[in-house]
Design an enzyme around this catalytic site. Sequence first.
Site, PDB file in Angstrom:
ATOM      1  N   LYS A   1      -8.904 -45.366  -8.096  1.00  0.00           N
ATOM      2  CA  LYS A   1      -7.623 -44.729  -7.827  1.00  0.00           C
ATOM      3  C   LYS A   1      -6.501 -45.592  -8.397  1.00  0.00           C
ATOM      4  O   LYS A   1      -6.688 -46.797  -8.620  1.00  0.00           O
ATOM      5  CB  LYS A   1      -7.419 -44.527  -6.323  1.00  0.00           C
TER       6      LYS A   1
ATOM      7  N   CYS B   1      -2.511 -48.678   1.656  1.00  0.00           N
ATOM      8  CA  CYS B   1      -3.533 -47.748   1.171  1.00  0.00           C
ATOM      9  C   CYS B   1      -4.364 -47.144   2.295  1.00  0.00           C
ATOM     10  O   CYS B   1      -4.753 -45.973   2.226  1.00  0.00           O
ATOM     11  CB  CYS B   1      -4.434 -48.445   0.154  1.00  0.00           C
TER      12      CYS B   1
ATOM     13  N   ASP C   1     -10.565 -50.457  -1.033  1.00  0.00           N
ATOM     14  CA  ASP C   1      -9.950 -51.528  -1.828  1.00  0.00           C
ATOM     15  C   ASP C   1     -10.352 -52.937  -1.406  1.00  0.00           C
ATOM     16  O   ASP C   1      -9.540 -53.879  -1.501  1.00  0.00           O
ATOM     17  CB  ASP C   1      -8.425 -51.411  -1.794  1.00  0.00           C
TER      18      ASP C   1
END
Length: 204
Positions: free
Chosen positions: A105, A138, A9
């Site tokens: 995701k 995450c 990310d």
Amino acid sequence: MTTALLVIDMQNGFVHPEGSIPLAGRGLPNMDKVIAANAEAISVARSRGVPVIYTRHCYRSDFLDMPALVSGPLPADPPPLVRGSWDADVVDELAPEPGDVIVDKNRFDAFLYTDLEVVLRAKGIENLVVTGVVTSVCVESTVRSGQQRDFTMFIASDATSAPAEQHQPALDAMAAIFGTVGRVVDMLDLAMSERPESKALLAG
């Protein structure tokens, strides 16, 4: 090659000053250093033939795939992390290259509802060196999930970031059970090593 670098990310929305996710207005600490550490890790991985796998946290434009419970209000203009938008893209400094893998995701855990595990099994990956944001969200969710799927997890302390009060506790929690924590280049060296002690470290 049984090791891969998993970059979680590192998107404009999270790490660029003009990104949509302000993290309660605090931003993420040390992002210049974290981006530089990720860039070094990606360069080293590519030079050694280690697959580089990126995740992007993003949603449909209608947000039907967003979790029912989201902490705090999301900015409305522009809408955050929409698939295909600048906000959802990986920052320019870490841009994927041909041959890299991108996994989109919509949950904290990069294994949940994605084909990440299928990709890793297809490539024969056993060891994952994990970088990215947010350490306590995450990154930690993915590390725990990966360890439960019998991947050996290595977490880069210098190539991850979270709000200051969350970063080190998350690293400590992961180091206690779920993986080995250290500087990213050291983690790449250790993950690629075939020495028996590399796994003995995880057993404490």
